[in-house]
Design a protein around this motif. Structure first.
Motif, PDB file in Angstrom:
ATOM      1  N   LEU A   1       0.836  -1.198   0.000  1.00 43.22           N
ATOM      2  CA  LEU A   1       0.000   0.000   0.000  1.00 43.22           C
ATOM      3  C   LEU A   1       0.870   1.246   0.000  1.00 43.22           C
ATOM      4  CD1 LEU A   1      -2.614   1.750   0.731  1.00 43.22           C
ATOM      5  CD2 LEU A   1      -2.012   1.282   3.118  1.00 43.22           C
ATOM      6  N   VAL A   2       0.493   2.223  -0.827  1.00 43.60           N
ATOM      7  CA  VAL A   2       1.020   3.588  -0.734  1.00 43.60           C
ATOM      8  C   VAL A   2      -0.168   4.540  -0.831  1.00 43.60           C
ATOM      9  CG1 VAL A   2       2.478   5.370  -1.749  1.00 43.60           C
ATOM     10  CG2 VAL A   2       3.202   2.976  -1.839  1.00 43.60           C
ATOM     11  N   LEU A   3      -0.255   5.478   0.104  1.00 43.08           N
ATOM     12  CA  LEU A   3      -1.331   6.469   0.103  1.00 43.08           C
ATOM     13  C   LEU A   3      -0.735   7.822   0.469  1.00 43.08           C
ATOM     14  CD1 LEU A   3      -4.366   7.148  -0.041  1.00 43.08           C
ATOM     15  CD2 LEU A   3      -4.518   6.548   2.380  1.00 43.08           C
ATOM     16  N   VAL A   4      -0.972   8.831  -0.390  1.00 46.67           N
ATOM     17  CA  VAL A   4      -0.361  10.154  -0.235  1.00 46.67           C
ATOM     18  C   VAL A   4      -1.435  11.225  -0.289  1.00 46.67           C
ATOM     19  CG1 VAL A   4       1.232  11.820  -1.237  1.00 46.67           C
ATOM     20  CG2 VAL A   4       1.789   9.380  -1.287  1.00 46.67           C
ATOM     21  N   LEU A   5      -1.347  12.208   0.603  1.00 43.69           N
ATOM     22  CA  LEU A   5      -2.191  13.403   0.567  1.00 43.69           C
ATOM     23  C   LEU A   5      -1.298  14.628   0.403  1.00 43.69           C
ATOM     24  CD1 LEU A   5      -4.747  12.807   3.470  1.00 43.69           C
ATOM     25  CD2 LEU A   5      -5.141  12.503   1.032  1.00 43.69           C
ATOM     26  N   ALA A   6      -1.686  15.489  -0.531  1.00 37.75           N
ATOM     27  CA  ALA A   6      -0.980  16.755  -0.734  1.00 37.75           C
ATOM     28  C   ALA A   6      -1.959  17.900  -0.493  1.00 37.75           C
ATOM     29  CB  ALA A   6      -0.408  16.833  -2.142  1.00 37.75           C
ATOM     30  N   ALA A   7      -1.455  19.020   0.030  1.00 36.95           N
ATOM     31  CA  ALA A   7      -2.298  20.170   0.325  1.00 36.95           C
ATOM     32  C   ALA A   7      -1.618  21.442  -0.151  1.00 36.95           C
ATOM     33  CB  ALA A   7      -2.584  20.254   1.817  1.00 36.95           C
ATOM     34  N   GLY A   8      -2.443  22.367  -0.669  1.00 46.46           N
ATOM     35  CA  GLY A   8      -1.933  23.648  -1.128  1.00 46.46           C
ATOM     36  C   GLY A   8      -2.893  24.280  -2.107  1.00 46.46           C
ATOM     37  N   HIS A   9      -2.752  25.595  -2.305  1.00 48.45           N
ATOM     38  CA  HIS A   9      -3.601  26.317  -3.256  1.00 48.45           C
ATOM     39  C   HIS A   9      -5.083  26.128  -2.923  1.00 48.45           C
ATOM     40  CE1 HIS A   9      -0.030  26.950  -5.789  1.00 48.45           C
ATOM     41  NE2 HIS A   9       0.253  25.674  -5.527  1.00 48.45           N
ATOM     42  N   GLY A  10      -5.389  26.035  -1.614  1.00 48.86           N
ATOM     43  CA  GLY A  10      -6.776  25.898  -1.189  1.00 48.86           C
ATOM     44  C   GLY A  10      -7.395  24.549  -1.483  1.00 48.86           C
ATOM     45  N   ASP A  11      -6.586  23.512  -1.631  1.00 44.49           N
ATOM     46  CA  ASP A  11      -7.103  22.221  -2.046  1.00 44.49           C
ATOM     47  C   ASP A  11      -6.329  21.096  -1.343  1.00 44.49           C
ATOM     48  OD1 ASP A  11      -8.673  20.398  -3.372  1.00 44.49           O
ATOM     49  OD2 ASP A  11      -7.695  20.639  -5.328  1.00 44.49           O
ATOM     50  N   VAL A  12      -6.937  19.917  -1.288  1.00 47.63           N
ATOM     51  CA  VAL A  12      -6.287  18.699  -0.821  1.00 47.63           C
ATOM     52  C   VAL A  12      -6.555  17.613  -1.856  1.00 47.63           C
ATOM     53  CG1 VAL A  12      -6.181  16.925   0.964  1.00 47.63           C
ATOM     54  CG2 VAL A  12      -6.573  19.312   1.615  1.00 47.63           C
ATOM     55  N   GLN A  13      -5.506  16.908  -2.266  1.00 40.90           N
ATOM     56  CA  GLN A  13      -5.646  15.837  -3.257  1.00 40.90           C
ATOM     57  C   GLN A  13      -4.927  14.586  -2.771  1.00 40.90           C
ATOM     58  OE1 GLN A  13      -7.385  15.683  -6.182  1.00 40.90           O
ATOM     59  NE2 GLN A  13      -8.254  17.718  -5.780  1.00 40.90           N
TER      60      GLN A  13
END
Length: 488
Positions: free
Chosen positions: A186-198
């Motif tokens: 398993l690999v799971l990544v969250l990125a945040a910035g520019h008013g968003d989360v992906q």
């Protein structure tokens, strides 16, 4: 060595003696009896950004006995501490069946054939034998790779392994020993910035991917390189344009199609749901018993198969948990519903062929109808050729969210990534892509299926009380015309 002192119950003879003791305790007093003795050991190792390694090992050992008295089932299960527990479980199951007589419509099973044998997962390297520092070093390297972009705010990587020894016997004379081993990553990544989360994941959404294989499965997933890739893609999604709404032609990648199969085909074709057995919990199905052999489910390009004899999948076995031999069955052929996923009593009640899809979550649960290895038969051509055929539209992959009604009719899915396709070529990245529709209309709009079949392992919950089934779905990239996309 088992914590209970039996020695490893991979020793078929030791387990067989306990199965015989349970059968002897109900012999001659029931219409049917079956016994499942299951030993399972599960390893889970996770690393999360900013936290220490979380490593857990769980072990269970027990016996479940099911009997049929005057058409009524009785079931009892016990953890195994000594040989007397097998007899105790059998007598309890018989007493429960007697007490419940007349409480429901009687079950009438057909005369059962005798099926005996042994099955074992073929592996190159036992994951339980891999050194702890080796496992943790792989996870540390993958986690570091995923977290290189500064916008990555959360990341998790993991490996898991499960070993099961399943021993079965019934009053008809079947005796079976199956030894399963599986490995997952398993690999799971969250990125945040520019008013968003992906988010981005690999190699399968949410729970990762698991197969009937050894440590070689983990090594073959190239975890470090793919962790770096999904970290970068999660960041790229932050500034990507939002996918549009409307109607469009779409190519769906194999991972997304595997979940589409699970939710709108696998569950819809479970005979217990069709008969209404799951209505209080998991729902029913838009397919009826009388639809088998005639209902137009999809286009002629759609053929969906159940085949647990395929080696190496999470839905692979030689016998299901009622002792029925694994067999290949065409569930949907050329777009027409041809068969269902069935168990002994559901097939008898419906008057339909027995598929052999009775699965149970260990020794403490009665078998229920779960998918096996259910897959969309591949067509011809590559993904690039399918996009060329698409012309103008979108390519979407990797599930982000799903919703489907209790009849498996209306659905809405979201994907982690999508790409514009212009002139048959994939172009700019898009975020928040979603699509929806009704099951027959979606599958009826399938124009072509590529040859890039990929297989994904899944957990699935159903039943009262809830239990987990472990299965697999294979899916190629698929071209669907006139799909509703976005949120109206």
């Amino acid at each position: 060595m088992s914590p209970h002192g039996w020695g490893a119950l991979a020793d078929d003879a030791t387990a067989a003696a306990l199965v015989e003791a349970a059968l002897d305790a109900v012999d001659g007093r029931v219409e049917h009896a079956d016994v499942r003795l299951v030993e399972a050991e599960e390893l889970r190792v996770y690393r999360q950004r900013g936290a220490d390694v979380d490593e857990r090992v769980e072990h269970t050992l027990g016996i479940g006995v099911r009997v049929l008295v005057d058409g009524v089932w009785g079931f009892a299960a016990r953890p195994l501490a000594d040989s007397a527990d097998a007899v105790t479980a059998a007598r309890r199951a018989h007493a429960l069946a007697v007490a419940a007589r007349g409480a429901s419509e009687p079950v009438r099973l057909p005369e059962l054939e005798v099926h005996s044998g042994r099955y074992e997962t073929v592996v190159e390297q036992d994951p339980f034998a891999v050194a702890e520092h080796t496992r943790q070093a792989l996870l540390s390297e993958a986690l570091d790779a995923a977290c290189v972009p500064r916008e990555v705010v959360s990341a998790q990587v993991g490996v898991n392994a499960k070993r099961q020894h399943r021993h079965f016997g019934n009053s008809a004379g079947s005796r079976q020993h199956q030894h399963f081993l599986e490995t997952g990553v398993l690999v799971l990544v969250l990125a945040a910035g520019h008013g968003d989360v992906q988010r981005r994941s690999y190699p399968n959404s949410f729970h990762g991917d698991t197969a009937a294989a050894g440590w070689e499965f983990a090594l073959g997933r190239d975890l470090v390189a793919n962790a770096a890739r999904v970290g970068e893609e999660a960041v790229a999604l932050l500034t990507a344009p939002v996918a549009p709404s409307g109607t469009a032609d779409v190519v769906l990648g194999g991972q997304q199609m595997s979940l589409q199969i699970h939710e709108s085909a696998g569950h819809a074709l479970e005979l217990d749901r069709i008969l209404g057995d799951e209505v209080n919990f998991a729902g029913t199905s838009f397919i009826g018993v009388g639809d088998v052999g005639s209902l137009r489910y999809g286009s002629p390009a759609v053929t969906i198969t159940s085949d647990p004899t395929v080696p190496g999948t999470r839905g692979s076995f030689a016998f299901d948990d009622e002792g029925t031999p694994a067999r290949r069955r065409t569930l949907v052929g050329g777009g027409i519903v041809r068969d269902t996923l069935s168990t002994l009593d559901s097939s008898a009640r419906a008057g339909l062929p027995l598929t052999g899809a009775a699965r149970s979550d260990g020794w403490g649960c009665t078998p229920v109808c779960f998918a096996t290895h259910v897959y969309l038969e591949p067509g011809t051509g590559t993904l690039d050729e399918l996009c060329d055929r698409l012309g103008e539209g979108f390519y979407a992959e990797d599930n982000r969210s799903w919703s489907i009604d209790e009849r498996r009719w209306d659905f809405q899915f979201g994907t982690e990534v999508a790409y514009e396709v212009r002139g048959g070529k994939r172009g700019r990245l898009l975020k928040n892509f979603s699509y929806g529709g009704t099951t027959p209309r979606f599958w009826g709009s399938v124009e072509a299926v590529a040859d890039d079949l990929r297989i994904f392992g899944y957990p699935c919950g159903k039943g009262e009380p809830k239990q987990w089934g472990f299965l697999s779905h294979g899916a190629p990239s698929t071209l669907v015309r006139g799909v509703r996309i976005g949120v109206a």
